[in-house]
Design an enzyme around this catalytic site. Structure first.
Site, PDB file in Angstrom:
ATOM      1  N   THR A 117       0.815  -1.214   0.000  1.00  0.00           N
ATOM      2  CA  THR A 117       0.000   0.000   0.000  1.00  0.00           C
ATOM      3  C   THR A 117       0.850   1.266   0.000  1.00  0.00           C
ATOM      4  OG1 THR A 117      -1.532   1.274   1.387  1.00  0.00           O
ATOM      5  CG2 THR A 117      -0.111  -0.251   2.524  1.00  0.00           C
ATOM      6  N   TYR A 141      -1.658   0.044   9.987  1.00  0.00           N
ATOM      7  CA  TYR A 141      -1.921  -0.704   8.756  1.00  0.00           C
ATOM      8  C   TYR A 141      -0.711  -0.609   7.823  1.00  0.00           C
ATOM      9  CZ  TYR A 141      -3.666  -1.380   4.023  1.00  0.00           C
ATOM     10  OH  TYR A 141      -3.806  -1.779   2.718  1.00  0.00           O
TER      11      TYR A 141
END
Ligand code: UDP
Length: 327
Positions: A117, A141
């Site tokens: 990501t 995350y």
């Protein structure tokens, strides 16, 4: 037919990847614990229910199917939740991925396509985020995904595991045939929440922060169509077949849209009003995340066709109106 193990194949991006793999002549084998995925999304190949934390189950599935590669999507992916419960993210994302990578190496399956990501880059305002940019994640995350990138690098040196790592920007849209689409429970992402607000499933969309240092005060993101994104993954499998070593690719368009601009586009695509409320910033959100790289285009031959904002919203809206909301 050549099998690819797809972790998270019952989820939003994984189910689109399975459709693309089947269309390219592969058999996608979905491995999913259904904690956020949906069994009715598994339409393009066999389904193996299991948890990445269950190593014997992973070994069993590798032995049964003998996949030539893994596409690893299964992960928890809510920025806000990751700030409240980081342990959940480290356990599921990092420990689960470590199990998977060890099981793949033990089974001699040495090709891994991994969904990482842009959240690994963190808040680097006005910096062009290419694959060589420093990684300073500002939420758990992103930190968990960066750790998995490190694990893959170590396992290449020690076990010969080759990887293609894709750092996604914001994934949006849905299969234009509306066979699969985005459906999270609970939903946290901007576009599906906005579509809910448009058709009255929720009272309004809350804009998280209007005091960012951007032209209209709201966060800027780079949105990429899920079908274009998974096409890059199929090219990633081919890259691993044809090349030695590993490679990182950003998947974004290079075009930034503020939250307000996404809202305005949705008004014109759906021809409906979007009720909005202006709220506080969401912890962990970066001001601006825009991809500055064309590596996927030049090196993989990636040619996105649906990643303009109007098409992404139109496809998401079609799915929203026709998808499986009886789940
Ligand atoms: N966002 C928002 N309201 C919402 C959900 C998201 O204003 O109800 C904003 C969020 O703060 C971010 C952008 O929309 O700036 C995209 O958020 P999303 O959760 O879709 O993806 P993320 O960027 O966190 O991966």
């Amino acid at each position: 037919m050549t099998k690819i193990l797809v972790t998270g194949g019952a989820g939003y991006i994984g189910s689109h990847a399975c459709k693309a793999l089947a269309a390219a002549g592969y058999t996608p084998v979905t491995f999913d614990n259904l904690c956020t995925g949906w069994q009715d999304a598994v339409q393009f190949g066999p389904f193996e229910q299991g948890d990445l934390l269950d190593r014997p189950r992973l070994d069993e599935v590798f032995k049964k199917h003998q996949p030539v590669a893994v596409m690893h999507f299964a992960a928890l992916s809510q920025v806000g939740e990751s700030m409240i419960d980081p342990g959940k993210y480290w356990r599921n994302n990092v420990s689960g991925s470590l199990n998977l990578i060890e099981a793949a190496a033990a089974a001699g399956c040495l090709n891994i396509v991994f969904s990482s990501t842009c959240a690994t880059y963190g808040d680097q305002d006005n910096v062009v985020l290419d694959e060589n940019s420093a990684q300073y994640p500002v939420n758990s995350y992103g930190a968990s995904k960066r750790a998995i990138e490190d694990i893959l690098e170590n396992f290449e040196a020690s076990h010969g595991v080759k990887s293609v790592i894709f750092r996604y920007f914001n994934v949006a849209g849905a299969d234009p045939d509306a066979q699969v689409g985005e459906f999270h429970q609970p939903e946290t992402h901007l576009i599906p929440l906005m579509l809910d607000a448009i058709d009255g499933k929720r009272a309004a969309l809350t804009i998280f922060g209007t005091d960012y240092d951007t032209p209209d005060g709201t966060c800027i993101r780079d949105y990429v169509h899920v079908c274009d994104l998974v096409d890059a993954h199929v090219l990633g499998i081919k890259w691993l077949e044809d090349n030695k070593g590993s490679r990182v690719f950003n998947l974004g368009t290079g075009n930034g849209f503020s939250v307000r601009e996404v809202v305005d586009n949705s008004r014109s695509v759906t021809n409906r009003d979007v009720p909005i409320v202006e709220g506080e910033r969401r912890p962990g959100d970066c001001t601006r995340l825009v991809s500055g790289s064309s590596r996927a285009v030049t090196e993989l031959g990636w040619a996105p066709t649906r990643s303009d904002m109007a098409t992404m919203i139109a496809d998401a809206w079609r799915w929203h109106q026709n998808g499986h909301f009886d789940r």
